[in-house]
Design an enzyme around this catalytic site. Structure first.
Site, PDB file in Angstrom:
ATOM      1  N   HIS A 112       9.583  -3.305  -2.469  1.00 51.77           N
ATOM      2  CA  HIS A 112      10.774  -2.721  -1.856  1.00 51.77           C
ATOM      3  C   HIS A 112      12.038  -3.412  -2.369  1.00 51.77           C
ATOM      4  CE1 HIS A 112       7.867  -1.035   1.021  1.00 51.77           C
ATOM      5  NE2 HIS A 112       8.799  -0.149   1.313  1.00 51.77           N
ATOM      6  N   LYS A 152      15.387  -5.576   2.086  1.00 50.46           N
ATOM      7  CA  LYS A 152      14.353  -5.495   3.125  1.00 50.46           C
ATOM      8  C   LYS A 152      13.922  -6.905   3.512  1.00 50.46           C
ATOM      9  CE  LYS A 152      10.017  -3.163   4.311  1.00 50.46           C
ATOM     10  NZ  LYS A 152      10.609  -2.570   5.525  1.00 50.46           N
TER      11      LYS A 152
END
Length: 255
Positions: A141, A145
Site C-alpha cells: 500500500h 497507510k
C-alpha cells in the site's frame, strides 16, 4: 437516497462524486473540524452514513450515528479487536436490544476484491489437501497507510485459517523492500508481509509454494474508485436491510 459522509478525505470526496452521479443526495458531511454536526437535523435525516475515518474514531462514529437512528456503512479498519463484541451486540436483536442498530462493514468494498476473496476461500479449501505447499501473503500500500497488515489482508488470512487445517493463525511483518523473505507457513502460521511504497492503492497476493511449483493469485487495484463505488453500492443495499452486514451478504458466490 439521503447519504451522510463521515470523513472527507480522498475517499470521502470520491464517494461523494459517485453517489451524486448515481442520483443520491449528500445531506451532511462531517469531518474532524465539525463534529457538532452529528447533532444536526441534516445528519439525522440521512438514510445511511458512509464512514471512512481512523481506527480510533470509527467506533465512536458508529455510536453517534446509531443514536440518531442512522444506519452506517464503514470501511474503517483497526477497531474490531477492541470493539468487535460491542458492535455485534448492538447489531443483534435480543430482549435487551429489541431495535438493533445496522452496520455494513467491510475491510475492502471493491467488487474485484469480493471476487478475489471468493477465489481465495475456494483455493484454500483445495490446498488443504496438499500439505506440500507452504502459503504466504504479501500486501503493498501507499506510504500514508499507518496500520499493517491491511484490513483486507487480515480478512484474506482469516479465510485461509478457516479453510486450512494446518494453518493455525497468521503473523505480520512490515518489510522495507518489495522483496519479502522466504515464507514459513510450515510452522503453522501464515506470514503476511506488508510493504509501504509510493501511492499504491492496494495490491494483495496469496502465494502457495512447493519444491515443484508455485501457485499465485493477486488483486491489484488501479485506483480507489473501485472501493468508492463499492461503498455506495453497499449503502444502497444497507437501506433495505438491517443488522450486521458484510460483503458476503451483498454478493453470493458459488463455492
Amino acid at each position: 437516497m439521503k447519504i451522510a459522509l463521515i470523513g472527507y478525505g480522498k475517499m470521502g470526496k470520491m464517494i461523494e462524486q459517485i453517489a451524486l452521479d448515481r442520483g443520491h443526495e449528500i445531506v451532511s458531511i462531517i469531518d474532524i473540524d465539525n463534529q457538532q454536526d452529528f447533532e444536526s437535523e441534516a445528519f439525522a435525516s440521512a438514510d445511511v452514513a458512509i464512514e471512512f475515518t481512523a481506527p480510533q474514531a470509527a467506533y465512536g462514529n458508529y455510536l453517534k450515528a446509531w443514536a440518531h437512528g442512522v444506519k452506517v456503512v464503514s470501511g474503517s479498519t483497526g477497531w474490531m479487536k477492541e470493539h468487535g463484541d460491542d458492535v455485534r451486540r448492538a447489531c443483534t436483536p435480543s430482549a435487551e436490544n429489541p431495535q438493533p442498530s445496522t452496520l455494513f462493514w467491510a475491510s475492502n468494498f471493491s467488487v474485484g476484491v469480493a471476487i478475489f476473496s471468493a477465489v481465495n476461500r475456494y483455493l484454500a479449501k483445495i490446498m488443504n489437501q496438499f500439505p506440500q505447499y507452504d502459503v504466504e501473503m504479501e500486501e503493498t500500500h501507499h506510504v500514508h497507510k499507518l496500520d499493517h497488515p491491511s484490513g483486507t489482508a487480515i480478512t484474506l488470512a482469516e479465510e485461509i485459517v478457516e479453510n486450512m487445517d494446518r494453518i493455525k493463525g497468521w503473523e505480520s511483518e512490515l518489510i522495507p523492500t518489495p522483496t519479502p523473505p522466504e515464507g514459513r507457513s510450515g510452522d503453522g502460521s501464515l506470514p503476511i508481509y506488508s510493504i509501504r511504497r509510493g501511492e499504491v492503492p492496494g495490491i494483495h497476493t496469496v502465494r502457495y509454494d512447493s519444491e515443484a511449483d508455485c501457485i499465485t493469485i493477486t488483486h491489484d487495484a488501479h485506483s480507489r474508485k473501485g472501493f468508492a463505488l463499492g461503498a455506495v453500492l453497499a449503502a444502497e443495499y444497507t437501506v433495505q436491510h438491517e443488522g450486521l452486514l458484510t460483503i458476503s451478504d451483498m454478493f453470493s458466490f458459488a463455492p
